[in-house]
Design an enzyme around this catalytic site. Structure first.
Site, mmCIF file in Angstrom:
data_model
loop_
_atom_site.group_PDB
_atom_site.id
_atom_site.type_symbol
_atom_site.label_atom_id
_atom_site.label_comp_id
_atom_site.label_asym_id
_atom_site.label_seq_id
_atom_site.Cartn_x
_atom_site.Cartn_y
_atom_site.Cartn_z
ATOM 1 C CG HIS A 159 -0.386 -0.018 2.562
ATOM 2 N ND1 HIS A 159 -0.216 -1.201 3.260
ATOM 3 C CD2 HIS A 159 0.070 0.952 3.401
ATOM 4 C CE1 HIS A 159 0.305 -0.943 4.452
ATOM 5 N NE2 HIS A 159 0.502 0.368 4.555
ATOM 6 C CD GLU A 212 3.213 -0.628 7.142
ATOM 7 O OE1 GLU A 212 2.673 0.323 6.545
ATOM 8 O OE2 GLU A 212 2.588 -1.435 7.849
HETATM 9 C C1 LIG Z 1 -1.412 0.448 10.715
HETATM 10 C C2 LIG Z 1 -0.085 0.334 9.976
HETATM 11 C C3 LIG Z 1 -0.250 -0.576 8.776
HETATM 12 O O1 LIG Z 1 -0.236 -0.153 7.601
HETATM 13 O O2 LIG Z 1 -0.410 -1.802 9.036
HETATM 14 C C4 LIG Z 1 0.479 1.699 9.605
HETATM 15 O O3 LIG Z 1 0.786 2.033 8.498
HETATM 16 S S1 LIG Z 1 0.701 2.739 10.951
HETATM 17 C C5 LIG Z 1 1.369 4.249 10.287
HETATM 18 C C6 LIG Z 1 1.814 5.148 11.361
HETATM 19 N N1 LIG Z 1 3.004 4.631 12.044
HETATM 20 C C7 LIG Z 1 4.238 5.056 11.779
HETATM 21 O O4 LIG Z 1 4.464 5.948 10.970
HETATM 22 C C8 LIG Z 1 5.362 4.435 12.599
HETATM 23 C C9 LIG Z 1 6.739 4.856 12.187
HETATM 24 N N2 LIG Z 1 6.868 6.319 12.218
HETATM 25 C C10 LIG Z 1 7.572 6.977 13.178
HETATM 26 O O5 LIG Z 1 8.147 6.389 14.068
HETATM 27 C C11 LIG Z 1 7.574 8.486 13.104
HETATM 28 O O6 LIG Z 1 6.433 8.898 12.345
HETATM 29 C C12 LIG Z 1 8.855 9.066 12.475
HETATM 30 C C13 LIG Z 1 9.060 8.574 11.024
HETATM 31 C C14 LIG Z 1 10.080 8.713 13.325
HETATM 32 C C15 LIG Z 1 8.706 10.594 12.402
HETATM 33 O O7 LIG Z 1 8.306 11.028 13.629
HETATM 34 P P1 LIG Z 1 8.172 12.583 13.939
HETATM 35 O O8 LIG Z 1 7.405 13.257 12.840
HETATM 36 O O9 LIG Z 1 7.685 12.725 15.342
HETATM 37 O O10 LIG Z 1 9.671 12.981 13.951
HETATM 38 P P2 LIG Z 1 10.404 14.291 13.528
HETATM 39 O O11 LIG Z 1 9.478 15.451 13.481
HETATM 40 O O12 LIG Z 1 11.582 14.367 14.426
HETATM 41 O O13 LIG Z 1 10.843 13.941 12.061
HETATM 42 C C16 LIG Z 1 12.162 13.701 11.700
HETATM 43 C C17 LIG Z 1 12.289 14.097 10.245
HETATM 44 O O14 LIG Z 1 11.559 13.143 9.442
HETATM 45 C C18 LIG Z 1 10.598 13.817 8.654
HETATM 46 N N3 LIG Z 1 9.428 12.956 8.524
HETATM 47 C C19 LIG Z 1 8.544 12.646 9.485
HETATM 48 N N4 LIG Z 1 7.609 11.815 9.015
HETATM 49 C C20 LIG Z 1 7.921 11.597 7.714
HETATM 50 C C21 LIG Z 1 7.339 10.836 6.683
HETATM 51 N N5 LIG Z 1 6.232 10.135 6.913
HETATM 52 N N6 LIG Z 1 7.914 10.821 5.468
HETATM 53 C C22 LIG Z 1 9.055 11.543 5.256
HETATM 54 N N7 LIG Z 1 9.668 12.282 6.191
HETATM 55 C C23 LIG Z 1 9.098 12.319 7.408
HETATM 56 C C24 LIG Z 1 10.330 15.101 9.390
HETATM 57 O O15 LIG Z 1 9.826 16.074 8.513
HETATM 58 C C25 LIG Z 1 11.696 15.454 9.895
HETATM 59 O O16 LIG Z 1 12.466 15.997 8.861
HETATM 60 P P3 LIG Z 1 13.273 17.368 9.006
HETATM 61 O O17 LIG Z 1 14.159 17.133 10.199
HETATM 62 O O18 LIG Z 1 14.031 17.504 7.725
HETATM 63 O O19 LIG Z 1 12.228 18.415 9.235
HETATM 64 CO CO LIG Z 2 0.824 1.327 6.486
#
Ligand SMILES: C[C@@H](C(=O)O)C(=O)SCCNC(=O)CCNC(=O)[C@H](O)C(C)(C)COP(=O)(O)OP(=O)(O)OC[C@H]1O[C@@H](n2cnc3c(N)ncnc32)[C@H](O)[C@@H]1OP(=O)(O)O
Ligand SMILES: [Co+2]
Length: 134
Positions: free
Chosen positions: A7, A130
């Site tokens: 996805h 992912e």
């Molecule tokens: C249900 C399941 C499924 O399908 O089965 C799902 O999908 S669950 C979907 C939801 N779950 C997840 O996303 C889990 C993994 N994600 C995470 O752990 C978090 O979202 C992070 C990726 C670590 C980002 O966390 P957060 O935004 O709090 O951190 P941050 O503000 O320090 O961001 C660090 C840098 O990464 C960038 N950044 C953040 N999210 C981003 C994304 N989705 N794509 C690209 N870049 C991204 C920010 O702009 C920043 O860049 P700059 O420093 O350059 O400004």
């Molecule tokens: Co997902």
């Protein structure tokens, strides 16, 4: 290592409006909203013939997508999910090459009832990845 595109996820500010747009404007098959408290999101899957779109909206106070939506208030592409056959082998290979696995590093059960892991977007050209074991 990676196989099919499972996805593409889009973070949206209004889940009902986005689901209605995919159903009514784009004519897609849209599933019911699914709360995923372990992931801090509510998801709606759009079924396409060759893959899926996952609409994401924050759930709870510590949603991992809240920061992304704050920076992109009208929404945006949040991640891509690739299928793998062996998620632990994939994780270990990626870690050995320096990729950062997010969270505890242990797979969680995702929206399809299968193990998933996330890889840091800064290690993959700005794209959050992912992995889902199928
Ligand atoms: C249900 C399941 C499924 O399908 O089965 C799902 O999908 S669950 C979907 C939801 N779950 C997840 O996303 C889990 C993994 N994600 C995470 O752990 C978090 O979202 C992070 C990726 C670590 C980002 O966390 P957060 O935004 O709090 O951190 P941050 O503000 O320090 O961001 C660090 C840098 O990464 C960038 N950044 C953040 N999210 C981003 C994304 N989705 N794509 C690209 N870049 C991204 C920010 O702009 C920043 O860049 P700059 O420093 O350059 O400004
Ligand atoms: Co997902």
């Amino acid at each position: 290592m990676i196989g099919r595109l499972n996805h593409v996820a889009i973070a949206v500010p209004d889940l009902e409006a986005a689901a209605a747009q995919y159903r009514d404007t784009l004519g897609a098959v849209v599933r019911a909203p699914q709360e995923e408290p372990d992931h801090g999101v509510t998801v709606v899957f759009i079924e396409l013939p060759n893959t899926k779109v996952e609409l994401l909206h924050p759930l709870g106070d510590n949603s991992p997508i809240q920061g992304f939506l704050d920076k992109n208030p009208s929404g945006g592409i949040h991640h891509m999910c690739f299928e793998v056959e062996d998620i632990l082998a994939a994780r270990d290979t990626l870690k050995a090459q320096g990729a950062r696995v997010l969270g505890t590093g242990e797979p969680k059960i995702g929206a399809h009832g299968k193990p998933v892991l996330f890889l840091h977007p800064k290690d993959f050209n700005g794209c959050l990845i992912e992995l889902e074991q199928v």
